[in-house]
Enzyme design. Structure first.
Site, PDB file in Angstrom:
ATOM      1  N   GLY A 194     144.116   0.099 101.545  1.00  0.00           N
ATOM      2  CA  GLY A 194     144.007  -1.256 102.075  1.00  0.00           C
ATOM      3  C   GLY A 194     142.592  -1.584 102.527  1.00  0.00           C
ATOM      4  O   GLY A 194     142.302  -2.730 102.863  1.00  0.00           O
ATOM      5  N   ASP A 195     141.723  -0.588 102.564  1.00  0.00           N
ATOM      6  CA  ASP A 195     140.332  -0.853 102.980  1.00  0.00           C
ATOM      7  C   ASP A 195     139.388  -0.185 101.968  1.00  0.00           C
ATOM      8  O   ASP A 195     139.830   0.247 100.909  1.00  0.00           O
ATOM      9  CB  ASP A 195     140.122  -0.385 104.421  1.00  0.00           C
ATOM     10  CG  ASP A 195     139.123  -1.263 105.169  1.00  0.00           C
ATOM     11  OD1 ASP A 195     138.051  -1.538 104.608  1.00  0.00           O
ATOM     12  OD2 ASP A 195     139.412  -1.674 106.297  1.00  0.00           O
ATOM     13  N   ASP A 196     138.095  -0.109 102.303  1.00  0.00           N
ATOM     14  CA  ASP A 196     137.117   0.399 101.336  1.00  0.00           C
ATOM     15  C   ASP A 196     137.509   1.787 100.810  1.00  0.00           C
ATOM     16  O   ASP A 196     137.887   2.662 101.574  1.00  0.00           O
ATOM     17  CB  ASP A 196     135.743   0.513 101.998  1.00  0.00           C
ATOM     18  CG  ASP A 196     135.256  -0.816 102.566  1.00  0.00           C
ATOM     19  OD1 ASP A 196     135.523  -1.866 101.936  1.00  0.00           O
ATOM     20  OD2 ASP A 196     134.624  -0.799 103.633  1.00  0.00           O
TER      21      ASP A 196
ATOM     22  N   SER B 203     141.604  -1.332  95.501  1.00  0.00           N
ATOM     23  CA  SER B 203     141.505  -1.845  96.874  1.00  0.00           C
ATOM     24  C   SER B 203     141.376  -3.367  96.826  1.00  0.00           C
ATOM     25  O   SER B 203     140.285  -3.920  96.932  1.00  0.00           O
ATOM     26  CB  SER B 203     140.288  -1.229  97.569  1.00  0.00           C
ATOM     27  OG  SER B 203     140.131  -1.776  98.850  1.00  0.00           O
TER      28      SER B 203
END
Ligand code: NAG
Ligand code: NAG
Ligand code: NAG
Ligand code: NAG
Ligand code: NAG
Length: 476
Positions: A255-257, A288
Site C-alpha cells: 500500500g506504500d512505496d 503499489s
C-alpha cells in the site's frame, strides 16, 4: 576388542552398538536429503534449533523467551565461527526480539514467524535521532519485531520461510488515530555493518517491512514482500542513512512505496547529517497503486547520493522513481542514475515534488532548502500512463541537472464511451515548474524547461564495493 561395550557380552554389545550408532545417525549426521544448502555472505560453525529452547510452534504459545534465550546462548559463539538459529516448520508466535553479531536466523520452508498483536509484547525504543519524534506519534516507537543495534555480520534468511507481521490490528489503530507510539517495523537494524536479508516471504508488516538505519554493507535479495494495496505505511525496503546497499531480485506489493531511500527529517536529519549513498537497486518488480516503485525522500535531510537503479518493472503503481522534498528539509539528492524501467499502468512516469510538506514540528528552518541536482533517466518504456511528467521544483531553488533520454510513454487512451468526458479533465502530458535539464528521444515531447539536446544520459560504468561481495554456499 578395544571397545568396552563389546567386552561383557557379544549380544548386549551388538544391541548397544546398533542403538548408539542408530542414535548417531538420527541426531548427529543428517542424511543428505535433510541437508539444506543456501547462499550467504558468511557460513557459521555452530547451530541450534528453536525447539531446543522450549519453543512451541502451535501459533498460540508466545515464544519471545525462546527466541531471546536461544540468541543469548548463541551469542557466545560470535568470536568462534558464529552461529545459526534454525526456525523449523511451524507457527512461532513471538513479540519483539534482538539479534546478535556473527549470527544467522534461518527460517526453513514452512516456518512462519507470527508477530504478536499484543502491545505488551513490544518494548519501547527512544525516537530515532535523525527524526526527532516517532513517525506515527511524537512520544516514541515500538521496537521492531526483529531488531538489532551495533551488530556486525548478521543474516536473516531461509528457504522461503515466512515472517507474518499480522499488521491488521495496527493498521486499524493507526486509521482510528489511536497510536500513542509509532507502529513497529518488521525488521530494523541500527548502527550495524554487514547485513544480509534474503530468500523469505514477508507479509503484513504493521509499518515498514525492512528498515536498515545508520548501517553499511547491506544486501537485500530474494524477498517476496506482500501487504494489502490499501493499508498505510507498509513500505517494502527503506534504507535510511545507509551506505553501500544492494537491493536485488525482489518482488514487492504494498500500500506504500516498494522501496524508499531516506536520511532523516528536517532539522533533526540536518543535525544528524548522515546521508544514504552508494546504493544499487536492480531487478525488482513492484505493485503499489497508491505510491512509488522507488521513492527518494521525503525524509532526505541528511542527503542522498550515488543511487543506481537498473532493470525495474512496475505493474500498476502511482509513480516510478519519485523525488519528494520540501522547504525545511535541507540536505541534497544528487547523482541519481536510472536505467531500464518497464512500466505498466502508472499515474506519473516522471514525478518530482518540492512541496511535500509533512514536517516533524513547527521548528523547521524555512531557509533550509534541499539541493536537487543530477537526476538521470534512460531507457524507459511506459504503457497506459496518465501523466508523462510532473516536475515541480521549489521557487528560488530549482531542481537542476535533470536528464531524460530514450523514453517512450504511451498515454492512457480513453475508450469511445469516455469521449464526451469533460475536456478539463484531460491532463497535460508534462507540467514542469522550477526545474532545469535536458532530454533526448523522449515521446511525448517534454516541457520547454527540458529541451532536446541529443544526449545519452549517463549511467556509471564502475561497480560499487557492495556489488563485489560474493555469496558462499553454506548448509545446515
Ligand atoms: C533489545 O535492544 C534494545 C536496545 O538496545 C533494548 O532496549 C532491549 O531491552 C533489548 N531487548 C532484549 C529482549 O534484550
Ligand atoms: C522461493 O520463492 C521464489 C519466489 O517465489 C522462487 O523463485 C524460489 O525458487 C523459491 N526457492 C525455494 C528454495 O523454494
Ligand atoms: C532504448 O530503451 C529501450 C528500453 O526501453 C532499449 O531496449 C533500447 O535498447 C534503448 N535504445 C538505445 C539506443 O539505447
Ligand atoms: C490503464 O490504466 C487505467 C487507469 O488509469 C486502468 O483503469 C486500466 O485498467 C489500465 N488498462 C490496462 C490495459 O492495464
Ligand atoms: C502545473 O503544476 C503547477 C505546480 O504544481 C500547478 O500549480 C498547475 O496547476 C499545473 N498546471 C496544470 C495545467 O496542470
Amino acid at each position: 576388542m578395544k571397545n568396552p561395550i563389546f567386552q561383557n557380552s557379544y549380544i548386549i554389545g551388538v544391541i548397544s552398538a546398533v542403538l548408539i550408532f542408530g542414535s548417531l545417525v538420527e541426531c548427529r549426521v543428517p542424511s543428505s536429503s535433510n541437508k539444506i544448502d543456501y547462499t550467504a555472505i558468511n557460513c557459521r560453525k555452530h547451530s541450534a534449533i528453536l525447539t531446543d529452547f522450549g519453543a512451541v510452534g502451535d501459533g498460540k504459545t508466545l515464544n519471545t523467551k525462546a527466541f531471546n534465550s536461544a540468541i543469548t546462548k548463541l551469542s557466545q559463539y560470535a568470536n568462534d565461527g558464529g552461529a545459526t538459529l534454525i526456525v523449523p516448520p511451524g507457527k512461532w508466535l513471538t513479540g519483539s526480539f534482538n539479534l546478535t553479531s556473527h549470527f544467522t536466523l534461518f527460517l526453513q520452508k514452512d516456518a512462519v514467524i507470527l508477530a504478536s498483536q499484543n502491545e505488551a509484547d513490544w518494548p519501547q525504543l527512544p525516537v530515532l535521532p535523525s527524526y526527532g519524534r516517532g513517525r506515527d506519534a511524537p512520544a516514541g516507537r515500538y521496537s521492531s519485531l526483529i531488531f538489532g543495534t551495533h551488530l556486525t555480520d548478521v543474516i536473516i534468511t531461509g528457504n522461503n520461510g515466512t515472517i507474518d507481521g499480522q499488521g491488521s490490528v495496527w493498521w486499524e489503530k493507526f486509521k482510528k488515530g489511536e497510536m500513542k507510539l509509532t507502529r513497529p517495523y518488521m525488521i530494523e537494524l541500527m548502527y550495524s555493518d554487514q547485513i544480509q536479508i534474503s530468500n523469505l516471504n514477508l507479509i503484513n508488516s504493521p509499518y515498514w517491512f525492512v528498515h536498515p538505519i545508520y548501517s553499511s554493507n547491506i544486501i537485500v535479495n530474494g524477498l517476496t514482500i506482500r501487504a494489502p494495496l490499501d493499508v498505510p505505511n507498509t513500505d517494502g525496503v527503506n534504507p535510511d542513512s545507509c551506505t553501500n546497499v544492494r537491493i536485488e531480485d525482489n518482488y514487492i506489493e504494498s500500500g506504500d512505496d516498494c522501496i524508499a531511500i531516506k536520511s532523516g527529517w528536517d532539522q533533526y536529519g540536518i543535525k544528524f547529517g548522515k546521508p544514504s549513498e552508494h546504493i544499487i537497486i536492480r531487478r525488482v518488480t513492484c505493485i503499489s497503486p497508491k505510491s512509488a516503485m522507488v521513492a527518494i525522500g521525503s525524509e532526505m535531510s541528511g542527503g542522498v547520493q550515488d543511487v543506481r537503479i537498473e532493470d525495474l518493472t512496475a505493474i500498476n503503481t502511482e509513480s516510478a522513481v519519485r523525488i519528494k522534498s520540501a522547504v525545511g528539509r535541507g540536505g541534497f539528492v544528487k547523482d541519481i542514475f536510472v536505467k531500464g524501467l518497464n512500466l505498466n499502468t502508472m499515474k506519473y512516469v516522471f514525478w518530482m515534488t518540492g512541496s511535500y510538506g509533512d514536517h516533524p514540528d513547527s521548528k523547521f528552518d524555512p531557509k533550509a532548502l534541499p539541493e536537487i541536482n543530477g537526476i538521470n533517466f534512460r531507457d524507459v518504456t511506459a504503457k497506459n500512463a496518465t501523466i508523462a511528467g510532473k516536475l515541480e521544483g521549489i521557487s528560488n531553488d530549482p531542481f537542476t541537472g535533470i536528464c531524460i533520454s530514450n523514453a517512450t510513454i504511451e498515454m492512457f487512451v480513453k475508450k469511445d464511451s469516455d469521449i464526451e468526458m469533460d475536456a478539463k479533465k484531460v491532463k497535460l502530458p508534462w507540467n514542469c515548474t522550477d526545474v532545469a535539464g535536458v532530454t533526448s528521444n523522449v515521446v511525448p515531447q517534454p516541457c520547454a524547461l527540458l529541451p532536446d539536446k541529443k544526449v545519452d544520459c549517463p549511467f556509471p560504468t564502475d561497480k560499487l564495493a557492495i556489488e563485489n561481495v560474493q555469496f558462499k554456499t553454506c548448509s545446515i
